[in-house]
Structure formats: structure tokens, C-alpha cells
Design a protein around this motif. Structure first.
Motif, PDB file in Angstrom:
ATOM      1  N   UNK A  27      11.390  13.710  -0.426  1.00  0.00           N
ATOM      2  CA  UNK A  27      10.440  13.718  -1.525  1.00  0.00           C
ATOM      3  C   UNK A  27       9.255  12.820  -1.193  1.00  0.00           C
ATOM      4  N   UNK A  28       8.069  13.326  -1.486  1.00  0.00           N
ATOM      5  CA  UNK A  28       6.833  12.546  -1.358  1.00  0.00           C
ATOM      6  C   UNK A  28       6.196  12.482  -2.732  1.00  0.00           C
ATOM      7  N   UNK A  29       5.845  11.291  -3.174  1.00  0.00           N
ATOM      8  CA  UNK A  29       5.232  11.137  -4.493  1.00  0.00           C
ATOM      9  C   UNK A  29       4.134  10.072  -4.429  1.00  0.00           C
ATOM     10  N   UNK A  30       3.344  10.028  -5.470  1.00  0.00           N
ATOM     11  CA  UNK A  30       2.281   9.028  -5.588  1.00  0.00           C
ATOM     12  C   UNK A  30       2.455   8.240  -6.872  1.00  0.00           C
ATOM     13  N   UNK A  31       2.207   6.943  -6.786  1.00  0.00           N
ATOM     14  CA  UNK A  31       2.220   6.113  -7.988  1.00  0.00           C
ATOM     15  C   UNK A  31       1.131   6.623  -8.926  1.00  0.00           C
ATOM     16  N   UNK A  76       5.656  -2.359  -7.445  1.00  0.00           N
ATOM     17  CA  UNK A  76       5.128  -3.000  -6.242  1.00  0.00           C
ATOM     18  C   UNK A  76       3.965  -2.229  -5.624  1.00  0.00           C
ATOM     19  N   UNK A  77       3.613  -1.093  -6.227  1.00  0.00           N
ATOM     20  CA  UNK A  77       2.592  -0.226  -5.646  1.00  0.00           C
ATOM     21  C   UNK A  77       1.378  -0.097  -6.561  1.00  0.00           C
ATOM     22  N   UNK A  78       0.189  -0.002  -5.989  1.00  0.00           N
ATOM     23  CA  UNK A  78      -1.002   0.284  -6.796  1.00  0.00           C
ATOM     24  C   UNK A  78      -1.082   1.781  -7.103  1.00  0.00           C
ATOM     25  N   UNK A  79      -1.908   2.139  -8.030  1.00  0.00           N
ATOM     26  CA  UNK A  79      -2.089   3.549  -8.372  1.00  0.00           C
ATOM     27  C   UNK A  79      -2.505   4.359  -7.142  1.00  0.00           C
ATOM     28  N   UNK A  80      -1.893   5.515  -6.990  1.00  0.00           N
ATOM     29  CA  UNK A  80      -2.217   6.403  -5.877  1.00  0.00           C
ATOM     30  C   UNK A  80      -1.444   6.140  -4.605  1.00  0.00           C
ATOM     31  N   UNK A 118       0.818  -1.215   0.000  1.00  0.00           N
ATOM     32  CA  UNK A 118       0.000   0.000   0.000  1.00  0.00           C
ATOM     33  C   UNK A 118       0.852   1.265   0.000  1.00  0.00           C
ATOM     34  N   UNK A 119       2.107   1.156   0.424  1.00  0.00           N
ATOM     35  CA  UNK A 119       2.988   2.317   0.465  1.00  0.00           C
ATOM     36  C   UNK A 119       4.427   1.875   0.622  1.00  0.00           C
ATOM     37  N   UNK A 120       5.363   2.796   0.325  1.00  0.00           N
ATOM     38  CA  UNK A 120       6.785   2.473   0.404  1.00  0.00           C
ATOM     39  C   UNK A 120       7.572   3.671   0.891  1.00  0.00           C
ATOM     40  N   UNK A 121       8.689   3.389   1.543  1.00  0.00           N
ATOM     41  CA  UNK A 121       9.594   4.479   1.927  1.00  0.00           C
ATOM     42  C   UNK A 121      11.033   3.979   1.909  1.00  0.00           C
ATOM     43  N   UNK A 122      11.928   4.912   1.606  1.00  0.00           N
ATOM     44  CA  UNK A 122      13.363   4.638   1.535  1.00  0.00           C
ATOM     45  C   UNK A 122      14.066   5.851   2.112  1.00  0.00           C
ATOM     46  N   UNK A 180       9.583   7.420 -13.983  1.00  0.00           N
ATOM     47  CA  UNK A 180       9.257   6.079 -13.505  1.00  0.00           C
ATOM     48  C   UNK A 180       7.818   5.946 -13.022  1.00  0.00           C
ATOM     49  N   UNK A 181       6.979   6.919 -13.397  1.00  0.00           N
ATOM     50  CA  UNK A 181       5.544   6.748 -13.198  1.00  0.00           C
ATOM     51  C   UNK A 181       4.964   7.334 -11.927  1.00  0.00           C
ATOM     52  N   UNK A 182       5.697   8.269 -11.287  1.00  0.00           N
ATOM     53  CA  UNK A 182       5.173   8.903 -10.075  1.00  0.00           C
ATOM     54  C   UNK A 182       4.685  10.318 -10.371  1.00  0.00           C
ATOM     55  N   UNK A 183       3.686  10.735  -9.622  1.00  0.00           N
ATOM     56  CA  UNK A 183       3.098  12.065  -9.788  1.00  0.00           C
ATOM     57  C   UNK A 183       2.961  12.723  -8.411  1.00  0.00           C
ATOM     58  N   UNK A 184       2.359  13.919  -8.402  1.00  0.00           N
ATOM     59  CA  UNK A 184       2.080  14.649  -7.154  1.00  0.00           C
ATOM     60  C   UNK A 184       3.331  14.726  -6.273  1.00  0.00           C
TER      61      UNK A 184
END
Length: 237
Positions: free
Chosen positions: A231-235, A123-127, A95-99, A205-209
């Protein structure tokens, strides 16, 4: 014992659990049940998030640090391995990831970083949210900064020194642990990823926001003054 094996023994003294960090992750991962922690260190963030009700899978390269995570909380699912092989270790969507912890720049160049970001996206769903934390390399490169402030732990009579030296398109990071009059050092090559490069890679690589901050208190990111780049982004959809 290797340098990082030795460092792992004192890692929590040098980099203790950070309330601002956990509060930030909790807010960004609100509504997320399953999380992946990439480059988990000794697991302070993973353990804190498990205690808050999340299911966390932690990937850590150093075996001694992985063992510390298991000792702290057996509810954290821990894998010891290389983040370049995420697809070999994980398949189920998260549901979410962090590094965090300046982990991403241990990769050798933008190509490797892009590949890892693409694997995370897979590995992440949209949003779904992704949180990344780096040192502010915009400032280090522009001002030719050769060291960051020494971290001192008087109760343990130890200090951790961080030196930087530009080598081609990479930075040689020298970590020096000083304790009881003895000094232990190791050099590691890092890729000095700037805010512009990171933003571009995330988009490719497909991230937005995408939002950038200078610390976990959500201070606006400043290339000239911020200590960190978060950085914070959304799939993307």
C-alpha cells in the motif's frame, strides 16, 4: 540464543536485498530527505536508502537485528523498541515513512494497527508518503493457505519454512529454520490484515491517495493471486 536471534544470523541469506524493493522505495520517497523505517529487520532497505543520500531513522524490535544495522552502516540512526511506542522514540517530523517485511501484522488487532498508523501520521507533514508491505492475507484467509513456499539457500545448506494456522481472529505463524539437519521453530501470532481493512484504517487515520500493488514491480493487486499487499498512501491535508 532465541529463535529470532538465530534467524538474524541468516536473515540476509533468507531475505537478501531486493532491487525491486529499493527501486520502489526510491521512487515513492523521491524528494524526501528524512525517512523513518519501522520494523527495519537487519537494515537492508535503510542502508540502501542512506547510500542513496537519505537520512534514515530505523526502529527494530529485535536487538540482534538492530546490532546488524549498526555494523552495516553507522549513518543509520537505530533505535531498538516497540512500534507501539513510536511517539516515545521520535518527535521530529519525517519527510516519509515505510513499514515493510510483514511487520505491521505483528500487532494484535485492528485497534493496535490503527493506533500505530495514527502515530505514523503524526510524524509526517501533509502530503508525505507512506509505504506498507504485507503478505496477501485476503488469499490466505479465502483459500485457507497453511504454508508459503519454502525458501532454500543451498550455499548455506539451510531452508526456511513458513506455516500458517488460523486461531480465532488471528493466525499462528510458525517459522522453522532447518540447517545441517537441525530444526529450530517458533510460533508467532499475527493479525491477518486484509486489503479492505488496511484501506479503511488508512483513511480513518488521515491518509489519502491510497494505491495497492501486488509486488514491488507495481503489478495490480489481486486478492486471489498476488503474493503480497503493498500500500502507498499520502498524509492528508
Amino acid at each position: 540464543m532465541s529463535f529470532y536471534g538465530l534467524l538474524s544470523k541468516y536473515y540476509d541469506d533468507i531475505f537478501p536485498a531486493n532491487k525491486d524493493q529499493i527501486d520502489f522505495l526510491t521512487e515513492e520517497m523521491a524528494g524526501c530527505q528524512t525517512l523513518i523505517d519501522i520494523g527495519a529487520g537487519t537494515g537492508n532497505a535503510a542502508v540502501s536508502l542512506v547510500r542513496l543520500g537519505h537520512n534514515v531513522a530505523a526502529l527494530e524490535y529485535d536487538n540482534s537485528m538492530s546490532e546488524q544495522i549498526r555494523e552495516k552502516n553507522q549513518d543509520v540512526s537505530v533505535i531498538t523498541g516497540d512500534m507501539r511506542k513510536l511517539n516515545e522514540f521520535f518527535s521530529a517530523p519525517f519527510d516519509g515513512a515505510y513499514c515493510i517485511g510483514n511487520t505491521l501484522v505483528h500487532l494484535s488487532d485492528v485497534s493496535e494497527i490503527s493506533e500505530v498508523l495514527a502515530q505514523i501520521a503524526g510524524l509526517l507533514p501533509s502530503g508525505a508518503p507512506l509505504v506498507l508491505q504485507l503478505v496477501n492475507y485476503d488469499r490466505i484467509l479465502t483459500d485457507t493457505i497453511d504454508s508459503l513456499p519454502t525458501i532454500k539457500v543451498p550455499s548455506k545448506k539451510l531452508s526456511f519454512h513458513r506455516g500458517y494456522e488460523l486461531e480465532g481472529n488471528r493466525i499462528s505463524f510458525t517459522g522453522t529454520l532447518v540447517m545441517d539437519g537441525q530444526s529450530f521453530s517458533e510460533k508467532t501470532l499475527l493479525y491477518p490484515l486484509t486489503s479492505g481493512e488496511l484501506t479503511k484504517l488508512l483513511q480513518e487515520d488521515g491518509f489519502t491517495d491510497i494505491s495497492l500493488y501486488g509486488d514491488f514491480k507495481r503489478s495490480p493487486y489481486s486478492k486471489e493471486n498476488s503474493p503480497a499487499l503493498i500500500a502507498v498512501a499520502r498524509k492528508g491535508y
